[in-house]
Design an enzyme around this catalytic site. Structure first.
Site, PDB file in Angstrom:
ATOM      1  N   CYS A  24       0.786  -1.242   0.000  1.00  0.00           N
ATOM      2  CA  CYS A  24       0.000   0.000   0.000  1.00  0.00           C
ATOM      3  C   CYS A  24       0.817   1.291   0.000  1.00  0.00           C
ATOM      4  O   CYS A  24       0.475   2.217  -0.759  1.00  0.00           O
ATOM      5  CB  CYS A  24      -1.020   0.003   1.130  1.00  0.00           C
ATOM      6  SG  CYS A  24      -0.536  -0.785   2.637  1.00  0.00           S
ATOM      7  N   ARG A  80       7.711 -11.056   4.682  1.00  0.00           N
ATOM      8  CA  ARG A  80       7.302 -10.954   6.081  1.00  0.00           C
ATOM      9  C   ARG A  80       8.055 -11.992   6.893  1.00  0.00           C
ATOM     10  O   ARG A  80       8.134 -13.157   6.504  1.00  0.00           O
ATOM     11  CB  ARG A  80       5.792 -11.155   6.234  1.00  0.00           C
ATOM     12  CG  ARG A  80       4.982 -10.071   5.546  1.00  0.00           C
ATOM     13  CD  ARG A  80       3.489 -10.251   5.720  1.00  0.00           C
ATOM     14  NE  ARG A  80       2.752  -9.296   4.893  1.00  0.00           N
ATOM     15  CZ  ARG A  80       1.439  -9.302   4.740  1.00  0.00           C
ATOM     16  NH1 ARG A  80       0.710 -10.206   5.371  1.00  0.00           N
ATOM     17  NH2 ARG A  80       0.851  -8.399   3.977  1.00  0.00           N
ATOM     18  N   GLN A 102       1.489 -10.865  -3.629  1.00  0.00           N
ATOM     19  CA  GLN A 102       0.136 -10.548  -3.186  1.00  0.00           C
ATOM     20  C   GLN A 102      -0.599  -9.826  -4.315  1.00  0.00           C
ATOM     21  O   GLN A 102      -0.065  -8.888  -4.904  1.00  0.00           O
ATOM     22  CB  GLN A 102       0.204  -9.661  -1.939  1.00  0.00           C
ATOM     23  CG  GLN A 102      -1.080  -9.614  -1.147  1.00  0.00           C
ATOM     24  CD  GLN A 102      -0.862  -9.038   0.238  1.00  0.00           C
ATOM     25  OE1 GLN A 102      -0.134  -8.063   0.407  1.00  0.00           O
ATOM     26  NE2 GLN A 102      -1.485  -9.630   1.240  1.00  0.00           N
ATOM     27  N   ASP A 152      -2.620  -7.431  -4.805  1.00  0.00           N
ATOM     28  CA  ASP A 152      -3.183  -6.248  -4.163  1.00  0.00           C
ATOM     29  C   ASP A 152      -3.926  -5.372  -5.156  1.00  0.00           C
ATOM     30  O   ASP A 152      -3.660  -5.396  -6.354  1.00  0.00           O
ATOM     31  CB  ASP A 152      -2.059  -5.398  -3.553  1.00  0.00           C
ATOM     32  CG  ASP A 152      -1.948  -5.591  -2.061  1.00  0.00           C
ATOM     33  OD1 ASP A 152      -2.993  -5.755  -1.423  1.00  0.00           O
ATOM     34  OD2 ASP A 152      -0.832  -5.573  -1.537  1.00  0.00           O
ATOM     35  N   HIS A 163      -5.611  -1.134  -4.771  1.00  0.00           N
ATOM     36  CA  HIS A 163      -5.992  -0.004  -3.927  1.00  0.00           C
ATOM     37  C   HIS A 163      -6.927   0.874  -4.735  1.00  0.00           C
ATOM     38  O   HIS A 163      -6.621   1.265  -5.863  1.00  0.00           O
ATOM     39  CB  HIS A 163      -4.744   0.749  -3.461  1.00  0.00           C
ATOM     40  CG  HIS A 163      -3.841  -0.119  -2.642  1.00  0.00           C
ATOM     41  ND1 HIS A 163      -2.733  -0.738  -3.171  1.00  0.00           N
ATOM     42  CD2 HIS A 163      -3.925  -0.512  -1.344  1.00  0.00           C
ATOM     43  CE1 HIS A 163      -2.159  -1.472  -2.232  1.00  0.00           C
ATOM     44  NE2 HIS A 163      -2.856  -1.356  -1.120  1.00  0.00           N
ATOM     45  N   LYS A 201     -12.274  -4.637   8.062  1.00  0.00           N
ATOM     46  CA  LYS A 201     -12.131  -5.386   6.817  1.00  0.00           C
ATOM     47  C   LYS A 201     -13.163  -6.501   6.721  1.00  0.00           C
ATOM     48  O   LYS A 201     -13.699  -6.975   7.727  1.00  0.00           O
ATOM     49  CB  LYS A 201     -10.722  -5.980   6.710  1.00  0.00           C
ATOM     50  CG  LYS A 201     -10.329  -6.878   7.881  1.00  0.00           C
ATOM     51  CD  LYS A 201      -8.932  -7.445   7.712  1.00  0.00           C
ATOM     52  CE  LYS A 201      -8.572  -8.334   8.904  1.00  0.00           C
ATOM     53  NZ  LYS A 201      -7.404  -9.176   8.649  1.00  0.00           N
ATOM     54  N   HIS A 235      -8.335  -1.206   0.378  1.00  0.00           N
ATOM     55  CA  HIS A 235      -7.258  -2.164   0.095  1.00  0.00           C
ATOM     56  C   HIS A 235      -7.939  -3.513  -0.124  1.00  0.00           C
ATOM     57  O   HIS A 235      -8.836  -3.869   0.634  1.00  0.00           O
ATOM     58  CB  HIS A 235      -6.317  -2.333   1.284  1.00  0.00           C
ATOM     59  CG  HIS A 235      -5.767  -1.079   1.871  1.00  0.00           C
ATOM     60  ND1 HIS A 235      -4.423  -0.786   1.874  1.00  0.00           N
ATOM     61  CD2 HIS A 235      -6.369  -0.040   2.513  1.00  0.00           C
ATOM     62  CE1 HIS A 235      -4.227   0.368   2.496  1.00  0.00           C
ATOM     63  NE2 HIS A 235      -5.396   0.837   2.890  1.00  0.00           N
TER      64      HIS A 235
END
Length: 570
Positions: free
Chosen positions: A268, A297, A315, A317, A319, A398, A445
């Site tokens: 993000c 991570r 990932q 992702d 946005h 979320k 997100h």
């Protein structure tokens, strides 16, 4: 898990701790919660191996047979210190509970007493079946700086019948283990030089590329722009985003010219910089930016689990930047995209609304507004969901999407997070109809696959490696009965490849029976045997990986059938 399951599993953890205390008096019990897969209990000063499980299980059975009642008693901190003298873990927890204003309580069954909030079943006899499953190392409170403990995992049920059913499911799960199938089908591997970081092989990359190709097509239809951002960004950016404060323990760091940098754990902040790169107008919003971003991570080595728990992953992702009046439509659009993609892979799913956690950024009123927007969107789509209190991200609530596999297990993959905080922290703005730039976008997100690696692992276990034709690395395998038919087999293979069908020819000097068995073990969708009859007639008999045999078809007709099945992603 429901309340009944929690009571049984939590009670089983106490029964386990009682058994360990009886057999190993020097061991110190710490914590033992119920978890989704069963329960566990962590012990200090306990050195055992799985070979000791039968002895512990025998003691457990004796405790269950004795049918000791679980008796609750509220206690003071001074009483706790007397009851658990010499057990620093229990005293530390009691002190913490007291500071939080909680009442302290203990539960006793037989000779065993534990600091506990509950709930429990009425007596030890209400837990009819307990089995210990594995040992692991664990750090006190999950902190690597703390003492390492011995964790015993187990499962518990109200009846022996339920236990047997569960053990059967575990056997089925072992057959479907993606690590086992991945090795057998030459899809991916793991190496000591990069723990928790999978190496995808040629056939594995075909699966990868096919699901990404589908992802890109659907995102293009839905009006997303695909972007790409760096994997290393400096400390200042992570401080601004809040990750340095809230996520630092899960990040990897490096230095470049004496400046602190971090490998990104999330995409993000980089995506936000793309948004900020130019002045935005309300006419551009909603703006949907998607990224297949590589993130890292830090995970403890003890929890790494094939593709399901890794340290480096892609990932999917996205946005989305919205105005207040487009927010709800965007939320619903994302939910419908989730629904479409999951159904393409044959997954059922359930949804949880995860609300404000204890450590969260921002004004509580904004959190309430965000939670309501997510809940209202689900209701307007007439979709069921349940509340998962306190499990939101630190910057926003979320919706979590839990996929159900063929064995009935659930896996959290997709997530949709509503974020009022990042636009504030990064001073995001857009030019409104009034010509001023003091309007702030609302940010969404979301990931659908979640981790691509994890999704592939789930897909392998869901299908037991029998992937849909459009994803399969090898879609058709042609087997020859003798060397003189090799050219004919290659001719058919060439025809198929020209139509985009992934084909292999097995012309080894082996028996047809062996070739067929091996093709089925390799989970090949369609198997074609060619010999004299097929060469003369131009017709072939198709066998599936489940050993079903279809009537003879003209080669051209079979190619059209396969091509249509691939194109429609059946």
């Amino acid at each position: 898990m429901d309340e009944k399951q929690e009571k049984i599993r939590h009670s089983a953890a106490h029964i386990l701790a009682y058994a360990v205390q009886e057999l190993y008096p020097k061991a110190k019990n710490t914590i033992g919660p119920a978890v989704e897969e069963g329960f566990y209990y962590d012990f200090d000063n306990l050195n055992i191996t799985p070979e000791d499980f039968p002895k512990i299980e025998a003691k457990i059975k004796a405790i269950i047979k004795a049918d000791f009642p679980f008796v609750k008693k509220e206690v003071t901190i001074s009483q706790v210190k007397k009851l658990f003298a010499g057990n620093k873990f229990k005293i530390e927890m009691a002190e913490e509970f007291r500071k939080q204003g909680e009442k302290l309580s203990v539960y006793t069954c037989g000779k065993f007493t534990d600091l506990c909030r509950g709930p429990h079943v009425k007596s030890t006899g209400d837990v009819k079946a307990i089995k210990l499953t594995k040992l692991a190392g664990a750090y006190w409170r999950g902190n690597t700086k703390n003492q390492q403990l011995t964790r015993i995992y187990g499962i518990a049920f109200e009846t022996e019948k339920e236990m047997k059913k569960h053990l059967f499911m575990l056997q089925e799960a072992a057959k479907r283990d993606h690590r086992k199938i991945g090795k057998e089908l030459d899809l991916f591997s793991f190496h000591d030089c990069a723990p928790g970081m999978p190496f995808f092989h040629g056939k594995g990359m075909i699966i990868w590329n096919e699901i990404i190709k589908y992802w890109r097509e659907e995102h293009d239809k839905a009006g997303y722009l695909e972007i790409r951002t760096p994997i290393i960004l400096n400390k200042q950016l992570w401080e601004q985003s809040g990750h340095w404060k809230h996520f630092k323990d899960n990040m990897y760091f490096t230095k470049v010219e004496n400046q602190d940098y971090a490998l990104k754990p999330m995409n993000c902040p980089g995506g936000i910089l793309v948004y900020k790169n130019q002045i935005r107008s309300y006419k551009e919003l909603p703006l949907r930016m998607a990224e297949l971003g590589l993130v890292h991570r830090h995970e403890l080595s003890g929890v790494l689990a094939g593709l399901f728990r890794v340290r480096a992953f892609i990932q999917d992702d996205a946005h989305l930047y919205c105005t207040p009046n487009t927010l709800k439509d965007e939320i619903k659009g994302v939910i419908l995209l989730f629904d479409k993609i999951y159904k393409k892979f044959g997954f059922e799913y359930n949804v949880e609304l995860s609300t404000m956690p204890e450590k969260a950024m921002g004004d509580i009123k904004l959190w309430e507004k965000a939670e309501k927007a997510l809940a209202d969107s689900m209701k307007e789509l007439d979709m069921k969901f349940k509340i998962n209190p306190g499990d939101g991200a630190f910057y926003g609530p979320k919706l979590d999407f839990h996929l159900k596999d063929a064995l009935g297990r659930t896996w959290q993959c997709g997530t949709l997070q509503l974020d009022f905080q990042m636009p504030i922290k990064f001073n995001l703005c857009y030019m409104g109809k009034d010509g001023t730039q003091n309007h702030q976008p609302i940010m969404l997100h979301r990931t659908i696959y979640g981790s691509i690696e994890r999704f592939i692992g789930l897909l392998i276990e869901h299908t037991a490696g029998k992937l849909p034709l459009w994803i399969s690395p090898v879609q058709v395998k042609i087997l020859t009965v003798a060397d003189r038919f090799n050219k004919f087999a290659e001719k058919i293979s060439s025809q198929m490849k020209k139509q985009g069908i992934r084909t292999e020819v097995d012309d080894r000097a082996e028996s047809i029976g062996k070739k067929v068995r091996e093709a089925q073990m390799q989970k090949i969708n369609y198997i074609v045997v060619v010999g004299e009859k097929e060469q003369k007639s131009g017709k072939i008999i198709i066998r599936t990986r489940d050993n079903k045999i279809h009537s003879a078809k003209k080669i051209e007709n079979f190619i059209e059938q396969v091509k249509e099945e691939i194109e429609k992603r059946k």
